[in-house]
Design a protein around this motif. Sequence first.
Motif, PDB file in Angstrom:
ATOM      1  N   LEU A 138       1.480  45.603  19.029  1.00  0.00           N
ATOM      2  CA  LEU A 138       0.945  44.499  19.821  1.00  0.00           C
ATOM      3  C   LEU A 138      -0.555  44.739  19.994  1.00  0.00           C
ATOM      4  O   LEU A 138      -0.964  45.773  20.538  1.00  0.00           O
ATOM      5  CB  LEU A 138       1.641  44.423  21.179  1.00  0.00           C
ATOM      6  N   ILE A 139      -1.364  43.792  19.534  1.00  0.00           N
ATOM      7  CA  ILE A 139      -2.813  43.986  19.464  1.00  0.00           C
ATOM      8  C   ILE A 139      -3.513  43.019  20.414  1.00  0.00           C
ATOM      9  O   ILE A 139      -3.352  41.803  20.308  1.00  0.00           O
ATOM     10  CB  ILE A 139      -3.318  43.753  18.027  1.00  0.00           C
ATOM     11  N   GLU A 140      -4.279  43.551  21.341  1.00  0.00           N
ATOM     12  CA  GLU A 140      -4.997  42.746  22.331  1.00  0.00           C
ATOM     13  C   GLU A 140      -6.487  43.082  22.285  1.00  0.00           C
ATOM     14  O   GLU A 140      -6.876  44.257  22.342  1.00  0.00           O
ATOM     15  CB  GLU A 140      -4.437  43.010  23.731  1.00  0.00           C
ATOM     16  N   ALA A 141      -7.332  42.058  22.166  1.00  0.00           N
ATOM     17  CA  ALA A 141      -8.777  42.274  22.081  1.00  0.00           C
ATOM     18  C   ALA A 141      -9.377  42.718  23.412  1.00  0.00           C
ATOM     19  O   ALA A 141     -10.381  43.439  23.446  1.00  0.00           O
ATOM     20  CB  ALA A 141      -9.464  41.000  21.598  1.00  0.00           C
ATOM     21  N   GLY A 142      -8.776  42.297  24.520  1.00  0.00           N
ATOM     22  CA  GLY A 142      -9.302  42.627  25.840  1.00  0.00           C
ATOM     23  C   GLY A 142      -8.894  44.001  26.308  1.00  0.00           C
ATOM     24  O   GLY A 142      -8.165  44.729  25.625  1.00  0.00           O
ATOM     25  N   PRO A 143      -9.329  44.379  27.510  1.00  0.00           N
ATOM     26  CA  PRO A 143      -9.046  45.729  28.023  1.00  0.00           C
ATOM     27  C   PRO A 143      -7.587  45.973  28.386  1.00  0.00           C
ATOM     28  O   PRO A 143      -7.177  47.115  28.531  1.00  0.00           O
ATOM     29  CB  PRO A 143      -9.952  45.832  29.254  1.00  0.00           C
ATOM     30  N   ARG A 144      -6.788  44.885  28.553  1.00  0.00           N
ATOM     31  CA  ARG A 144      -5.364  45.076  28.857  1.00  0.00           C
ATOM     32  C   ARG A 144      -4.571  43.862  28.423  1.00  0.00           C
ATOM     33  O   ARG A 144      -5.123  42.767  28.259  1.00  0.00           O
ATOM     34  CB  ARG A 144      -5.151  45.328  30.355  1.00  0.00           C
ATOM     35  N   ILE A 145      -3.278  44.076  28.235  1.00  0.00           N
ATOM     36  CA  ILE A 145      -2.402  42.955  27.916  1.00  0.00           C
ATOM     37  C   ILE A 145      -2.227  42.083  29.165  1.00  0.00           C
ATOM     38  O   ILE A 145      -2.568  42.490  30.269  1.00  0.00           O
ATOM     39  CB  ILE A 145      -1.022  43.430  27.397  1.00  0.00           C
ATOM     40  N   LEU A 146      -1.716  40.864  28.966  1.00  0.00           N
ATOM     41  CA  LEU A 146      -1.506  39.906  30.059  1.00  0.00           C
ATOM     42  C   LEU A 146      -2.767  39.744  30.914  1.00  0.00           C
ATOM     43  O   LEU A 146      -2.737  39.911  32.144  1.00  0.00           O
ATOM     44  CB  LEU A 146      -0.309  40.319  30.933  1.00  0.00           C
ATOM     45  N   PRO A 147      -3.886  39.416  30.292  1.00  0.00           N
ATOM     46  CA  PRO A 147      -5.151  39.331  31.045  1.00  0.00           C
ATOM     47  C   PRO A 147      -5.170  38.249  32.112  1.00  0.00           C
ATOM     48  O   PRO A 147      -5.962  38.337  33.065  1.00  0.00           O
ATOM     49  CB  PRO A 147      -6.186  39.046  29.957  1.00  0.00           C
ATOM     50  N   ALA A 148      -4.331  37.229  31.972  1.00  0.00           N
ATOM     51  CA  ALA A 148      -4.320  36.142  32.951  1.00  0.00           C
ATOM     52  C   ALA A 148      -3.526  36.496  34.204  1.00  0.00           C
ATOM     53  O   ALA A 148      -3.593  35.783  35.202  1.00  0.00           O
ATOM     54  CB  ALA A 148      -3.750  34.869  32.327  1.00  0.00           C
ATOM     55  N   LEU A 149      -2.790  37.611  34.160  1.00  0.00           N
ATOM     56  CA  LEU A 149      -1.958  38.008  35.291  1.00  0.00           C
ATOM     57  C   LEU A 149      -2.544  39.239  35.968  1.00  0.00           C
ATOM     58  O   LEU A 149      -3.533  39.811  35.517  1.00  0.00           O
ATOM     59  CB  LEU A 149      -0.528  38.275  34.818  1.00  0.00           C
ATOM     60  N   SER A 150      -1.926  39.651  37.064  1.00  0.00           N
ATOM     61  CA  SER A 150      -2.460  40.772  37.830  1.00  0.00           C
ATOM     62  C   SER A 150      -2.336  42.073  37.040  1.00  0.00           C
ATOM     63  O   SER A 150      -1.499  42.218  36.143  1.00  0.00           O
ATOM     64  CB  SER A 150      -1.715  40.907  39.162  1.00  0.00           C
ATOM     65  N   GLU A 151      -3.177  43.016  37.396  1.00  0.00           N
ATOM     66  CA  GLU A 151      -3.162  44.321  36.715  1.00  0.00           C
ATOM     67  C   GLU A 151      -1.830  45.035  36.922  1.00  0.00           C
ATOM     68  O   GLU A 151      -1.340  45.740  36.039  1.00  0.00           O
ATOM     69  CB  GLU A 151      -4.318  45.178  37.230  1.00  0.00           C
ATOM     70  N   ARG A 152      -1.226  44.837  38.077  1.00  0.00           N
ATOM     71  CA  ARG A 152       0.058  45.502  38.348  1.00  0.00           C
ATOM     72  C   ARG A 152       1.140  44.974  37.413  1.00  0.00           C
ATOM     73  O   ARG A 152       1.943  45.746  36.884  1.00  0.00           O
ATOM     74  CB  ARG A 152       0.466  45.275  39.811  1.00  0.00           C
ATOM     75  N   ILE A 153       1.172  43.664  37.208  1.00  0.00           N
ATOM     76  CA  ILE A 153       2.153  43.091  36.289  1.00  0.00           C
ATOM     77  C   ILE A 153       1.898  43.598  34.875  1.00  0.00           C
ATOM     78  O   ILE A 153       2.826  43.988  34.158  1.00  0.00           O
ATOM     79  CB  ILE A 153       2.092  41.555  36.330  1.00  0.00           C
ATOM     80  N   ALA A 154       0.623  43.603  34.468  1.00  0.00           N
ATOM     81  CA  ALA A 154       0.272  44.049  33.118  1.00  0.00           C
ATOM     82  C   ALA A 154       0.674  45.505  32.897  1.00  0.00           C
ATOM     83  O   ALA A 154       1.240  45.855  31.846  1.00  0.00           O
ATOM     84  CB  ALA A 154      -1.223  43.875  32.889  1.00  0.00           C
ATOM     85  N   ASN A 155       0.407  46.355  33.857  1.00  0.00           N
ATOM     86  CA  ASN A 155       0.747  47.773  33.722  1.00  0.00           C
ATOM     87  C   ASN A 155       2.253  47.983  33.650  1.00  0.00           C
ATOM     88  O   ASN A 155       2.741  48.816  32.878  1.00  0.00           O
ATOM     89  CB  ASN A 155       0.157  48.578  34.882  1.00  0.00           C
ATOM     90  N   SER A 156       2.996  47.240  34.476  1.00  0.00           N
ATOM     91  CA  SER A 156       4.451  47.356  34.454  1.00  0.00           C
ATOM     92  C   SER A 156       5.019  46.897  33.115  1.00  0.00           C
ATOM     93  O   SER A 156       5.902  47.547  32.540  1.00  0.00           O
ATOM     94  CB  SER A 156       5.059  46.537  35.600  1.00  0.00           C
ATOM     95  N   ALA A 157       4.504  45.768  32.589  1.00  0.00           N
ATOM     96  CA  ALA A 157       4.967  45.269  31.295  1.00  0.00           C
ATOM     97  C   ALA A 157       4.640  46.260  30.183  1.00  0.00           C
ATOM     98  O   ALA A 157       5.454  46.508  29.287  1.00  0.00           O
ATOM     99  CB  ALA A 157       4.325  43.917  31.004  1.00  0.00           C
ATOM    100  N   LYS A 158       3.451  46.852  30.241  1.00  0.00           N
ATOM    101  CA  LYS A 158       3.058  47.824  29.214  1.00  0.00           C
ATOM    102  C   LYS A 158       3.991  49.037  29.232  1.00  0.00           C
ATOM    103  O   LYS A 158       4.406  49.531  28.167  1.00  0.00           O
ATOM    104  CB  LYS A 158       1.613  48.261  29.429  1.00  0.00           C
ATOM    105  N   ARG A 159       4.331  49.530  30.405  1.00  0.00           N
ATOM    106  CA  ARG A 159       5.251  50.668  30.502  1.00  0.00           C
ATOM    107  C   ARG A 159       6.586  50.351  29.847  1.00  0.00           C
ATOM    108  O   ARG A 159       7.152  51.173  29.113  1.00  0.00           O
ATOM    109  CB  ARG A 159       5.473  51.055  31.972  1.00  0.00           C
ATOM    110  N   GLU A 160       7.095  49.136  30.101  1.00  0.00           N
ATOM    111  CA  GLU A 160       8.383  48.760  29.521  1.00  0.00           C
ATOM    112  C   GLU A 160       8.293  48.644  28.003  1.00  0.00           C
ATOM    113  O   GLU A 160       9.210  49.057  27.279  1.00  0.00           O
ATOM    114  CB  GLU A 160       8.855  47.429  30.120  1.00  0.00           C
TER     115      GLU A 160
END
Length: 435
Positions: free
Chosen positions: A214-236
């Motif tokens: 999964l390739i994302e140009a920005g600093p994290r996946i799910l950039p439109a959502l909160s950092e907590r959601i993005a971090n949790s999704a990345k862990r999964e």
Amino acid sequence: MSTQRPTIVIVGGGAGGLALATQLGHKLGKKKHADIVLIDKNRNHIWKPLLHEVATGSLDADLDGVVYSAHAAKHHYRFILGEFTTLDTQQKQLILKPLLNESAQQILPQRHIHFDKLILAIGSVSNDFNTPGVAEHCFFLDSHTQAERFQHALLDNFTRIHQSNSTQHKPFNIAIVGGGATGVELSAELYHVTHLLKTYGLNNMTSDQLQISLIEAGPRILPALSERIANSAKRELLKLGVNVFENTKVRSASATAFKTHLETEIEADIKVWAAGVKAPDFIKELNVFELNANNQINVDSYLRSTQCDSIYAIGDCCSCTQTDGSIVPPRAQSAHQMALCVQQNLIAEIFGLPLKQFEYQDHGSLVNLSQFTAVGNLMGNLTKNSFFIEGKIARLMYVSLYRMHQRAIHGSLRTFILWLSEKMLKIVRPKMKLH
């Protein structure tokens, strides 16, 4: 109230367009206050957030789709199969392309459709930013047809690996560009599908042989959502085995790989482009609307085009600036809320009542990681604090969003019957489509 019955034409039968046609059919069409017409280039409706499940075969579009013509007959509007090429705002008419069959034989000639009020709900497509090689070598998931093309390629590769005589298989690589909801959900869904393959006798194809990037140009996946959601999704995703590349820009695509800005290559047997959002290019070619950089139609606070107040635009194809200066995000909940506002305003116009300004309410965001889990937050800006949820509760809430969409287009009784039918089908067969 005018004595002449107006014609209200809706172009696009997505989340917002179909819900709007349904409600206007009941409130205006049934009582002969207006003629309601829905135009779409497809015969069937699939809720766009579920296209990644169509792509993997987890969802059967033949069972979960809505046939526009049948739905129109039940809900007091008229459906026209077609695709428009020209919009004449002076004469208030659309010109539809000649309708062809799969053999390119003409079924219907060019048609002219009159409107008194026009609502454009044509959605969006992925934005490849003119990246070299992407159009030629990548799959897109913007439509039912594109999702099924991906599904066929996926199954061909599964079958190839299963029936290969070799005892050692090289990893089957799938690379997805775009770490938004579509890319994240597709990554998880692909692993879920491999768990179902043994049910269909494809024992030689396992999740161990699947390598997803999964390739994302920005600093994290799910950039439109909160950092907590993005971090949790990345862990999964990492638990499942997905390689997550952040801060990674794709410079080009070839038949075998993506090349990044660091001149490295990410190998891929199948490449998916799920990055960026823009309105279809033909909107720009109409030379009618004021557009933003993504071809989206600029609208006023009532969701009318800034260039023509008899034309509304809703959903991903429009750019609506809120009072705080932010842009309404391209989400299914935005399209539903816009559809409701336009419904109220069209009725108000017919009966000579004041119009209502559109106010977007963020009810939260949920990301579904297939059968494994879901993450998200509820209530959004409706309260001072958002509620972070994950696991089974989040997945239940995600499923409820689809039920709300079904209720908007079918009503409560029909939605309950559909739910009951799905439960019965799960008893007699796993939910995966192989053909």
